[in-house]
Scaffold this active site. Structure first.
Site, PDB file in Angstrom:
ATOM      1  N   GLY A  11       0.857  -1.105  -0.249  1.00 59.22           N
ATOM      2  CA  GLY A  11      -0.133   0.071  -0.008  1.00 59.22           C
ATOM      3  C   GLY A  11       0.985   1.200   0.133  1.00 59.22           C
ATOM      4  O   GLY A  11       2.174   1.288  -0.492  1.00 59.22           O
ATOM      5  N   TYR A  12       0.572   2.655   0.022  1.00 62.07           N
ATOM      6  CA  TYR A  12       1.052   3.159   0.374  1.00 62.07           C
ATOM      7  C   TYR A  12       2.363   3.304   0.874  1.00 62.07           C
ATOM      8  O   TYR A  12       3.811   4.161   1.047  1.00 62.07           O
ATOM      9  CB  TYR A  12       0.237   4.878   0.953  1.00 62.07           C
ATOM     10  CG  TYR A  12      -1.187   4.985   0.220  1.00 62.07           C
ATOM     11  CD1 TYR A  12      -1.419   5.967  -0.884  1.00 62.07           C
ATOM     12  CD2 TYR A  12      -2.155   4.325   1.347  1.00 62.07           C
ATOM     13  CE1 TYR A  12      -2.335   6.045  -1.553  1.00 62.07           C
ATOM     14  CE2 TYR A  12      -3.706   4.181   0.552  1.00 62.07           C
ATOM     15  CZ  TYR A  12      -3.580   5.507  -0.561  1.00 62.07           C
ATOM     16  OH  TYR A  12      -4.764   5.678  -1.699  1.00 62.07           O
ATOM     17  N   ASN A  36       2.548  -8.861  -0.848  1.00 65.05           N
ATOM     18  CA  ASN A  36       1.842  -7.604  -0.944  1.00 65.05           C
ATOM     19  C   ASN A  36       0.392  -9.284  -1.266  1.00 65.05           C
ATOM     20  O   ASN A  36       0.745 -10.317  -2.113  1.00 65.05           O
ATOM     21  CB  ASN A  36       1.304  -6.768  -2.155  1.00 65.05           C
ATOM     22  CG  ASN A  36      -0.013  -6.385  -1.938  1.00 65.05           C
ATOM     23  OD1 ASN A  36      -0.376  -5.900  -0.592  1.00 65.05           O
ATOM     24  ND2 ASN A  36      -0.469  -5.587  -2.575  1.00 65.05           N
ATOM     25  N   VAL A  80       0.556 -12.812   4.321  1.00 64.93           N
ATOM     26  CA  VAL A  80       1.044 -12.378   5.594  1.00 64.93           C
ATOM     27  C   VAL A  80       0.789 -13.660   7.289  1.00 64.93           C
ATOM     28  O   VAL A  80      -0.065 -13.247   6.908  1.00 64.93           O
ATOM     29  CB  VAL A  80       2.268 -11.435   7.052  1.00 64.93           C
ATOM     30  CG1 VAL A  80       2.465 -11.380   7.436  1.00 64.93           C
ATOM     31  CG2 VAL A  80       2.215 -11.120   4.877  1.00 64.93           C
ATOM     32  N   GLU A 168     -18.558  10.155   2.000  1.00 64.18           N
ATOM     33  CA  GLU A 168     -17.878   9.490   1.163  1.00 64.18           C
ATOM     34  C   GLU A 168     -18.340   8.980   0.111  1.00 64.18           C
ATOM     35  O   GLU A 168     -18.980   9.321  -0.922  1.00 64.18           O
ATOM     36  CB  GLU A 168     -16.260   9.550   0.518  1.00 64.18           C
ATOM     37  CG  GLU A 168     -14.973  10.876   1.086  1.00 64.18           C
ATOM     38  CD  GLU A 168     -14.395  10.799   0.756  1.00 64.18           C
ATOM     39  OE1 GLU A 168     -13.132   9.909   0.698  1.00 64.18           O
ATOM     40  OE2 GLU A 168     -13.852  12.004   0.288  1.00 64.18           O
ATOM     41  N   ASP A 295      -1.645   2.733   8.531  1.00 62.58           N
ATOM     42  CA  ASP A 295      -1.925   1.807   9.855  1.00 62.58           C
ATOM     43  C   ASP A 295      -1.440   1.287  10.539  1.00 62.58           C
ATOM     44  O   ASP A 295      -2.117   0.795  12.047  1.00 62.58           O
ATOM     45  CB  ASP A 295      -3.333   1.544   9.004  1.00 62.58           C
ATOM     46  CG  ASP A 295      -3.583   3.166   8.066  1.00 62.58           C
ATOM     47  OD1 ASP A 295      -3.403   4.017   8.239  1.00 62.58           O
ATOM     48  OD2 ASP A 295      -5.444   2.633   7.875  1.00 62.58           O
ATOM     49  N   ALA A 311      -3.947   7.979   3.887  1.00 61.56           N
ATOM     50  CA  ALA A 311      -2.946   7.457   3.546  1.00 61.56           C
ATOM     51  C   ALA A 311      -1.376   8.468   3.541  1.00 61.56           C
ATOM     52  O   ALA A 311      -0.720   7.465   2.700  1.00 61.56           O
ATOM     53  CB  ALA A 311      -3.542   7.698   1.975  1.00 61.56           C
TER      54      ALA A 311
HETATM   55  P1  NAD Z   1     -13.959   6.156  11.398  1.00 60.85           P
HETATM   56  O1  NAD Z   1     -13.072   6.214  12.764  1.00 60.85           O
HETATM   57  O2  NAD Z   1     -13.230   7.967  11.084  1.00 60.85           O
HETATM   58  O3  NAD Z   1     -15.563   7.090  11.514  1.00 60.85           O
HETATM   59  C1  NAD Z   1     -16.029   5.783  11.866  1.00 60.85           C
HETATM   60  C2  NAD Z   1     -17.458   6.690  12.276  1.00 60.85           C
HETATM   61  O4  NAD Z   1     -18.549   6.232  12.516  1.00 60.85           O
HETATM   62  C3  NAD Z   1     -17.398   7.334  13.568  1.00 60.85           C
HETATM   63  O5  NAD Z   1     -18.131   9.060  13.100  1.00 60.85           O
HETATM   64  C4  NAD Z   1     -17.980   6.417  14.600  1.00 60.85           C
HETATM   65  O6  NAD Z   1     -18.279   7.572  15.696  1.00 60.85           O
HETATM   66  C5  NAD Z   1     -19.031   5.647  14.096  1.00 60.85           C
HETATM   67  N1  NAD Z   1     -19.583   4.977  14.012  1.00 60.85           N
HETATM   68  C6  NAD Z   1     -18.861   4.150  15.549  1.00 60.85           C
HETATM   69  N2  NAD Z   1     -19.790   2.928  15.962  1.00 60.85           N
HETATM   70  C7  NAD Z   1     -20.590   3.071  14.557  1.00 60.85           C
HETATM   71  C8  NAD Z   1     -22.018   2.716  15.568  1.00 60.85           C
HETATM   72  N3  NAD Z   1     -22.340   1.581  16.099  1.00 60.85           N
HETATM   73  N4  NAD Z   1     -22.846   3.112  14.729  1.00 60.85           N
HETATM   74  C9  NAD Z   1     -22.885   3.948  13.995  1.00 60.85           C
HETATM   75  N5  NAD Z   1     -21.813   4.798  13.764  1.00 60.85           N
HETATM   76  C10 NAD Z   1     -20.710   4.665  14.509  1.00 60.85           C
HETATM   77  O7  NAD Z   1     -13.619   5.903  10.028  1.00 60.85           O
HETATM   78  P2  NAD Z   1     -13.158   6.517   8.127  1.00 60.85           P
HETATM   79  O8  NAD Z   1     -13.954   7.059   8.205  1.00 60.85           O
HETATM   80  O9  NAD Z   1     -13.169   4.521   7.984  1.00 60.85           O
HETATM   81  O10 NAD Z   1     -11.472   6.805   8.775  1.00 60.85           O
HETATM   82  C11 NAD Z   1     -11.026   5.901   9.352  1.00 60.85           C
HETATM   83  C12 NAD Z   1      -9.579   6.498   9.019  1.00 60.85           C
HETATM   84  O11 NAD Z   1      -9.488   7.154   7.463  1.00 60.85           O
HETATM   85  C13 NAD Z   1      -9.733   8.157   9.699  1.00 60.85           C
HETATM   86  O12 NAD Z   1      -8.658   8.780  10.244  1.00 60.85           O
HETATM   87  C14 NAD Z   1      -9.802   9.251   8.274  1.00 60.85           C
HETATM   88  O13 NAD Z   1     -10.055  10.415   8.333  1.00 60.85           O
HETATM   89  C15 NAD Z   1      -9.177   8.874   7.232  1.00 60.85           C
HETATM   90  N6  NAD Z   1      -9.636   8.719   5.565  1.00 60.85           N
HETATM   91  C16 NAD Z   1      -9.660   9.930   5.105  1.00 60.85           C
HETATM   92  C17 NAD Z   1     -10.101  10.113   3.767  1.00 60.85           C
HETATM   93  C18 NAD Z   1      -9.974  11.609   3.216  1.00 60.85           C
HETATM   94  O14 NAD Z   1      -9.465  12.110   3.369  1.00 60.85           O
HETATM   95  N7  NAD Z   1     -11.159  11.746   2.513  1.00 60.85           N
HETATM   96  C19 NAD Z   1     -11.396   9.540   3.672  1.00 60.85           C
HETATM   97  C20 NAD Z   1     -11.690   7.957   4.296  1.00 60.85           C
HETATM   98  C21 NAD Z   1     -10.668   7.723   5.508  1.00 60.85           C
END
Ligand code: NAD
Length: 392
Positions: A11-12, A36, A80, A168, A295, A311
């Site tokens: 990955g990245y 990978n 792995v 998104e 991560d 990323a």
């Molecule tokens: P996250 O942990 O950021 O968000 C998960 C969300 O699910 C939270 O708001 C949480 O409150 C909610 N949640 C948890 N348990 C729940 C439940 N039982 N019922 C309903 N909601 C619940 O996870 P993510 O969005 O996958 O992001 C992971 C990481 O990847 C983060 O650090 C994020 O910033 C990064 N990311 C960045 C981008 C971008 O920069 N565009 C895009 C995707 C992910």
């Protein structure tokens, strides 16, 4: 004799480690092997677009063999199974064992299901191109089924989690579903598209003005947000919520959070809540011959809070590690990891977005955010020489 660098994960973090390490060390000085589980480097920040059919798979899954061509990196497609850092060995699912002088672990994160009953068995996730393809095919199948049976569960789509991944994805679905419904002869008004968030608001950490903008933009396109209600259970056909209500649906996409990789968490190197702890030089705090990118590791900022697993961080960690392996072999001074945060941008479907950029957190909405997000993807692809594979 040539040193053995073994990189787990393409990955990245893993890819950038390989490319950077090769800039500093010749093939005589170091043999680099990258393992990978897929033959592709996946642009996971764009998987939501693949899941909605708004991007081709070639734009998201770039052949590692092409990216590494001419770089003297041995590519192995394998999974792995077990890392034994005290024996300096890694066992693969194929039965092969690899030894190393320096190990780089860049295996990414896993979906966290938090022990919620039925969730893992009955939900879709969005962690790979295969997941995105599976989800896209399933949505189309459910719409076909709904056209025949008018079973409401088939016309109900639930995204569990209103973080960046969930928002998104729901944005892409909001843009894609009207066209798909038209094609299948269904009225889009019969479709229900939910985003369920446990916290008081979606996009925790974003300025309220940007959250409001995101929510309004998506609601206008038919998304229903349920906030402050955690998902507590999932069966094949029902999502249960903590307030006692439930939603009948055949499609829950779980984007509720990520956790450290379990292969790393259980291998015997020092971890903090399942993610490896690292020095300022990104070496394991317990095993100096193990470096960690992305991560799989947890990196704490100056104020003691962990950086989010993103990323852009993984990419920069790979570059620091690539250099630090060279310094490690030569007993030279290593670089401290000092990340540059360019900002956070979220797409809200094809034509809208929000985000913050720069040191002063300038807020962007609409077209500027969309264009900045495109630009940052292009910058990454050109950086890894992948520009030729773009196939929008
Ligand atoms: P996250 O942990 O950021 O968000 C998960 C969300 O699910 C939270 O708001 C949480 O409150 C909610 N949640 C948890 N348990 C729940 C439940 N039982 N019922 C309903 N909601 C619940 O996870 P993510 O969005 O996958 O992001 C992971 C990481 O990847 C983060 O650090 C994020 O910033 C990064 N990311 C960045 C981008 C971008 O920069 N565009 C895009 C995707 C992910």
């Amino acid at each position: 004799m040539s040193k053995q660098i073994l990189i787990l994960g393409g990955g990245y973090g893993g890819l950038l480690t390989a490319l950077t390490a090769r800039k500093y060390m010749t093939a005589e000085e170091a043999t680099i092997t990258l393992v990978n589980r897929f033959p592709t480097h996946q642009i996971i920040t764009e998987l939501h677009r693949l899941a909605a059919g708004n991007l081709s798979e070639q734009a998201v899954a770039l052949p590692l063999e092409k990216l590494l061509r001419g770089k003297d990196v041995n590519l192995r497609i394998d999974t792995v199974e077990k890392i034994s850092p005290d024996e300096k060995k890694v066992l693969m699912a194929s039965g092969k064992t690899y030894e190393y002088d320096v190990l780089v672990i860049a295996l990414g994160s896993e979906t966290a299901f938090f022990g919620i009953p039925g969730l893992q068995e009955n939900s879709f996730v969005l962690k790979s191109a295969a997941d995105a393809n599976r989800l896209r095919a399933h949505v189309e199948e459910r719409i076909d089924a709904y056209a025949k049976t008018k079973n409401k569960a088939d016309a109900t789509f639930v995204i569990g989690g209103g973080g960046l991944t969930g928002v998104e994805l729901v944005g892409e679905f909001a843009d894609m579903l009207p066209g798909l419904c038209r094609k299948k002869g269904i009225d889009f008004n019969e479709i229900s598209l939910y985003c369920v968030e446990a916290g008081p608001s979606i996009l925790a950490g974003f300025a309220p003005e940007l959250v409001e903008r995101a929510q309004t933009s998506l609601e206008k396109r038919g998304v229903q947000f349920l906030t402050g209600v955690p998902i507590t259970e999932m069966t094949e056909t029902t999502v249960s919520l903590k307030d006692g209500s439930s939603i009948d649906t055949s499609t829950l996409v779980w984007t509720g959070g990520v956790q450290g990789n379990s292969v790393v968490a259980n291998c015997g190197i020092e971890v903090n809540r399942g993610r490896a702890t690292v020095t300022d030089f990104l070496q394991s705090t317990s095993h100096p011959d193990v470096f960690l990118a992305g991560d799989s590791a947890v990196v704490f900022g100056k104020e003691g809070r962990p950086y989010p697993p993103t990323a852009q961080l993984a990419w920069q960690m790979g570059e620091t590690i690539g250099y630090n392996i060279f310094a490690y072999f030569n007993n030279g001074p290593k670089q401290e990891f000092s990340p540059v945060f360019s900002g956070t941008l979220a797409s809200l479907g094809r034509k809208d977005g929000i985000g913050t950029i720069g040191a002063n957190q300038t807020r962007l909405k609409g077209l500027p955010a969309t264009l900045m997000k495109e630009a940052s993807n292009m910058r990454y692809l050109s950086h890894i020489n992948g520009l030729f594979t773009l196939a929008y």
